[in-house]
Design a protein around this motif. Structure first.
Motif, PDB file in Angstrom:
ATOM      1  N   VAL A 155     -64.298  14.761 -30.916  1.00 20.88           N
ATOM      2  CA  VAL A 155     -62.950  15.559 -31.030  1.00 20.88           C
ATOM      3  C   VAL A 155     -62.315  16.145 -30.031  1.00 20.88           C
ATOM      4  N   VAL A 156     -61.129  15.649 -29.758  1.00 19.57           N
ATOM      5  CA  VAL A 156     -60.281  16.451 -28.736  1.00 19.57           C
ATOM      6  C   VAL A 156     -59.494  17.256 -29.470  1.00 19.57           C
ATOM      7  N   SER A 157     -59.454  18.605 -28.356  1.00 21.54           N
ATOM      8  CA  SER A 157     -58.376  19.596 -28.986  1.00 21.54           C
ATOM      9  C   SER A 157     -57.536  19.975 -27.725  1.00 21.54           C
ATOM     10  N   GLY A 158     -56.482  20.346 -28.237  1.00 24.91           N
ATOM     11  CA  GLY A 158     -55.524  20.928 -27.181  1.00 24.91           C
ATOM     12  C   GLY A 158     -54.851  21.971 -27.887  1.00 24.91           C
ATOM     13  N   THR A 159     -54.220  22.920 -26.891  1.00 23.39           N
ATOM     14  CA  THR A 159     -53.830  24.093 -27.195  1.00 23.39           C
ATOM     15  C   THR A 159     -52.624  24.502 -26.639  1.00 23.39           C
ATOM     16  N   ILE A 160     -51.522  25.053 -27.585  1.00 26.15           N
ATOM     17  CA  ILE A 160     -50.234  25.564 -27.155  1.00 26.15           C
ATOM     18  C   ILE A 160     -50.370  27.086 -27.452  1.00 26.15           C
ATOM     19  N   GLY A 161     -50.176  27.935 -26.373  1.00 27.60           N
ATOM     20  CA  GLY A 161     -49.735  29.274 -26.618  1.00 27.60           C
ATOM     21  C   GLY A 161     -48.358  29.625 -26.690  1.00 27.60           C
ATOM     22  N   CYS A 162     -48.131  30.496 -27.575  1.00 31.22           N
ATOM     23  CA  CYS A 162     -46.528  30.671 -27.910  1.00 31.22           C
ATOM     24  C   CYS A 162     -46.470  32.184 -27.931  1.00 31.22           C
ATOM     25  N   TRP A 163     -45.340  32.919 -27.378  1.00 32.29           N
ATOM     26  CA  TRP A 163     -45.061  34.237 -27.747  1.00 32.29           C
ATOM     27  C   TRP A 163     -44.346  34.412 -28.991  1.00 32.29           C
ATOM     28  N   VAL A 164     -45.046  34.316 -30.160  1.00 36.92           N
ATOM     29  CA  VAL A 164     -44.240  34.162 -31.582  1.00 36.92           C
ATOM     30  C   VAL A 164     -45.382  34.856 -32.238  1.00 36.92           C
ATOM     31  N   ALA A 165     -44.981  35.676 -33.505  1.00 30.31           N
ATOM     32  CA  ALA A 165     -45.664  36.059 -34.517  1.00 30.31           C
ATOM     33  C   ALA A 165     -46.191  34.770 -35.396  1.00 30.31           C
ATOM     34  N   GLU A 166     -47.329  34.406 -35.746  1.00 32.64           N
ATOM     35  CA  GLU A 166     -47.615  33.187 -36.394  1.00 32.64           C
ATOM     36  C   GLU A 166     -46.963  33.211 -37.783  1.00 32.64           C
ATOM     37  N   SER A 167     -46.822  34.341 -38.236  1.00 38.52           N
ATOM     38  CA  SER A 167     -45.963  34.578 -39.451  1.00 38.52           C
ATOM     39  C   SER A 167     -44.586  33.819 -39.477  1.00 38.52           C
ATOM     40  N   GLU A 168     -44.225  33.800 -38.247  1.00 34.25           N
ATOM     41  CA  GLU A 168     -42.848  33.259 -38.140  1.00 34.25           C
ATOM     42  C   GLU A 168     -42.627  31.647 -38.083  1.00 34.25           C
ATOM     43  N   VAL A 169     -43.691  31.229 -37.856  1.00 35.84           N
ATOM     44  CA  VAL A 169     -43.462  29.488 -37.657  1.00 35.84           C
ATOM     45  C   VAL A 169     -44.712  28.948 -38.686  1.00 35.84           C
ATOM     46  N   ALA A 170     -45.399  29.611 -39.625  1.00 38.57           N
ATOM     47  CA  ALA A 170     -46.317  29.188 -40.200  1.00 38.57           C
ATOM     48  C   ALA A 170     -45.551  27.893 -41.090  1.00 38.57           C
ATOM     49  N   ASP A 171     -44.348  27.908 -41.583  1.00 33.45           N
ATOM     50  CA  ASP A 171     -43.844  26.415 -42.169  1.00 33.45           C
ATOM     51  C   ASP A 171     -43.770  25.207 -41.158  1.00 33.45           C
ATOM     52  N   LEU A 172     -43.457  25.698 -39.954  1.00 32.65           N
ATOM     53  CA  LEU A 172     -43.441  24.706 -38.630  1.00 32.65           C
ATOM     54  C   LEU A 172     -44.833  24.145 -38.588  1.00 32.65           C
ATOM     55  N   LEU A 173     -45.945  24.982 -38.569  1.00 31.21           N
ATOM     56  CA  LEU A 173     -47.097  24.540 -38.196  1.00 31.21           C
ATOM     57  C   LEU A 173     -47.810  23.750 -39.578  1.00 31.21           C
ATOM     58  N   ARG A 174     -47.453  23.833 -40.597  1.00 33.61           N
ATOM     59  CA  ARG A 174     -47.709  23.278 -41.919  1.00 33.61           C
ATOM     60  C   ARG A 174     -47.217  21.990 -41.930  1.00 33.61           C
ATOM     61  N   ASP A 175     -45.979  22.011 -41.528  1.00 32.80           N
ATOM     62  CA  ASP A 175     -45.121  20.548 -41.480  1.00 32.80           C
ATOM     63  C   ASP A 175     -45.712  19.777 -40.420  1.00 32.80           C
ATOM     64  N   ALA A 176     -46.262  20.474 -39.104  1.00 29.59           N
ATOM     65  CA  ALA A 176     -46.598  19.550 -38.175  1.00 29.59           C
ATOM     66  C   ALA A 176     -47.965  18.949 -38.256  1.00 29.59           C
ATOM     67  N   GLU A 177     -48.807  19.716 -39.252  1.00 26.47           N
ATOM     68  CA  GLU A 177     -50.102  19.063 -39.651  1.00 26.47           C
ATOM     69  C   GLU A 177     -49.907  17.866 -40.483  1.00 26.47           C
ATOM     70  N   LYS A 178     -49.022  18.194 -41.486  1.00 29.02           N
ATOM     71  CA  LYS A 178     -48.660  17.313 -42.452  1.00 29.02           C
ATOM     72  C   LYS A 178     -48.176  15.806 -41.946  1.00 29.02           C
ATOM     73  N   GLY A 179     -47.429  16.068 -40.810  1.00 33.75           N
ATOM     74  CA  GLY A 179     -46.683  14.987 -40.092  1.00 33.75           C
ATOM     75  C   GLY A 179     -47.308  14.385 -39.104  1.00 33.75           C
ATOM     76  N   HIS A 180     -48.498  14.715 -38.997  1.00 32.35           N
ATOM     77  CA  HIS A 180     -49.421  13.959 -37.982  1.00 32.35           C
ATOM     78  C   HIS A 180     -50.868  13.788 -38.493  1.00 32.35           C
ATOM     79  N   GLU A 181     -51.009  12.759 -39.509  1.00 36.82           N
ATOM     80  CA  GLU A 181     -51.938  12.570 -40.200  1.00 36.82           C
ATOM     81  C   GLU A 181     -53.464  12.333 -39.409  1.00 36.82           C
ATOM     82  N   GLY A 182     -54.339  13.212 -39.742  1.00 41.65           N
ATOM     83  CA  GLY A 182     -55.689  13.008 -39.074  1.00 41.65           C
ATOM     84  C   GLY A 182     -55.707  14.302 -37.895  1.00 41.65           C
ATOM     85  N   VAL A 183     -54.609  15.036 -37.819  1.00 39.09           N
ATOM     86  CA  VAL A 183     -54.976  16.480 -37.130  1.00 39.09           C
ATOM     87  C   VAL A 183     -55.253  17.402 -37.820  1.00 39.09           C
ATOM     88  N   SER A 184     -56.088  18.583 -37.336  1.00 33.25           N
ATOM     89  CA  SER A 184     -55.944  19.621 -38.210  1.00 33.25           C
ATOM     90  C   SER A 184     -55.372  20.795 -37.012  1.00 33.25           C
TER      91      SER A 184
END
Lengths: 252, 252
Positions: free
Chosen positions: A174-203
């Motif tokens: 398993v390969v993992s990659g990290t992005i740090g971001c100055w944001v409260a996670e609650s502000e981008v929760a939808d964006l994260l969910r969509d990103a996971e759905k849009g890239h099948e096979g990633v968590s």
């Protein structure tokens, strides 16, 4: 894409010293990292006390539903070291002295006061077992079937894992990659969910932090497909930046 | 002596980040130490992935055979935070927004961009639950029946435990005392076993170490009966010294 075979392992940490809070466990993280490199996922962990019934239950449940089962702790020479007997009971086999382990211990203790009956306890294995070399101290680890019985002291465990490197069949790491971001996670929760759905096979995992007086989060993208991780990280970075978010750092 | 009621707790650590090796768990040791003070023993721990079925299985097994069940992790606002839904499923109850939690979050986010629908996810609880105050950040912990649902970030968990201090019924705290000794544990295994047998109600753990080029071990004596621990430590020290062993330090 063809469904990929996923190899899994479980860990049983055996030790009153962990459950009492006396000792901070280091073997979960150590084994998890090592397994990743072997292409095997740590699927579950149980921490159980130095009690035969608890060890037997955990070992029998986890060995049958994972490709591999590791245990740490309880293989020394004292009365609280009951791992070998418990695993023999779980497997329904006898305990015997392993001749090669006896030879190893005879060599190790030759200059350390000799191999006493108590020390020879560390040569006891479930019948039919093989050994895992111990490069750090005397007593070897043990493997039997899909079970790997290791020391509890982390640097001794590390030596045993080192000896096992490359010997276990696994899948793609398993390969993992990290992005740090100055944001409260609650502000981008939808964006994260969509990103996971849009890239099948990633968590995608989201791990908030607070430092320098600011709120931020690390977004960790995991997959056995490195190209997919790279693509997902790039898309996520672009979307965060398009939303005016300050991305700190990215990469695999 | 009358058989003493022993209070037990279990912990379910929920988190892919622990199983991937990315994050070193600190909540096991933290909860264990806190429980000791409450007179409750941490009897077992499971680390499970962010997957509903795994959480449901662990929660339902452990909540029924322990006085208390704690969980850490997975109560944030993002898609990977599934703890509340999984525990509601385990209990067979609905998920609802807790009015007091909504009020807490409204206050917390008043100066932080407002309470969005995503943030309000952190007010969701299994129906019938109460809250655990969060003194560190906004979202509260949750208790329902004998289950205590806590944050995964250790310093937030610490604040929640602090809020729970003194509220859970327990027995006498387990007292532990340690003797260090410059000896290979294998040389005193019989002595340790006899000491444990000779002081009913204590458990003795043996934890070897290697430092300053010498082999030693710590012997940890545990019991809810402090006088018994003191007596056992004194006897053990005398027996080790009678055997010519160099005792390093002892005490509760």
């Amino acid at each position: 894409m063809e469904q990929e075979r996923i190899w899994t392992a479980a860990l049983v940490v055996i030790g009153d010293e962990i459950l009492s809070g006396r000792t901070q466990d280091k073997n979960i993280a150590q084994l998890a990292s090592w397994l990743n490199v072997q292409g095997i996922r740590l699927a579950e962990v149980r921490v159980v006390p130095d009690r035969t019934a608890a060890i037997v239950e955990a070992v029998n449940t986890l060995r049958t539903r994972n490709d591999y089962l590791f245990t740490t702790g309880g293989i020394g020479p004292t009365h609280d070291d009951i791992t070998v007997d418990a695993i023999a009971e779980a497997l329904g086999v006898e305990v015997e002295h392993h001749p090669e382990a006896m030879a190893v211990l005879e060599g190790y203790y030759a200059t350390r006061g000799g191999l006493t009956e108590t020390r020879a306890r560390m040569a006891r294995v479930p019948a039919g077992a093989g050994l895992i070399p111990n490069r750090v101290s005397g007593a070897p680890g043990i493997h039997i079937g899909n079970i790997f019985i290791m020391a509890g002291v982390p640097h001794i465990t590390a030596g045993m894992l080192d000896a096992l490197t490359g010997t276990l069949e696994g899948g793609r790491p398993v390969v993992s990659g990290t992005i740090g971001c100055w944001v409260a996670e609650s502000e981008v929760a939808d964006l994260l969910r969509d990103a996971e759905k849009g890239h099948e096979g990633v968590s995608i995992g989201s791990y908030p932090f607070f430092r320098d007086g600011r709120t931020g989060a690390n977004f960790v993208v995991r997959s056995a497909d490195e190209a997919l991780v790279t693509q997902c990280l790039a898309d996520l970075t672009r979307e965060l930046q398009a939303g005016g978010r300050e991305v700190i750092a990215g990469g695999i």
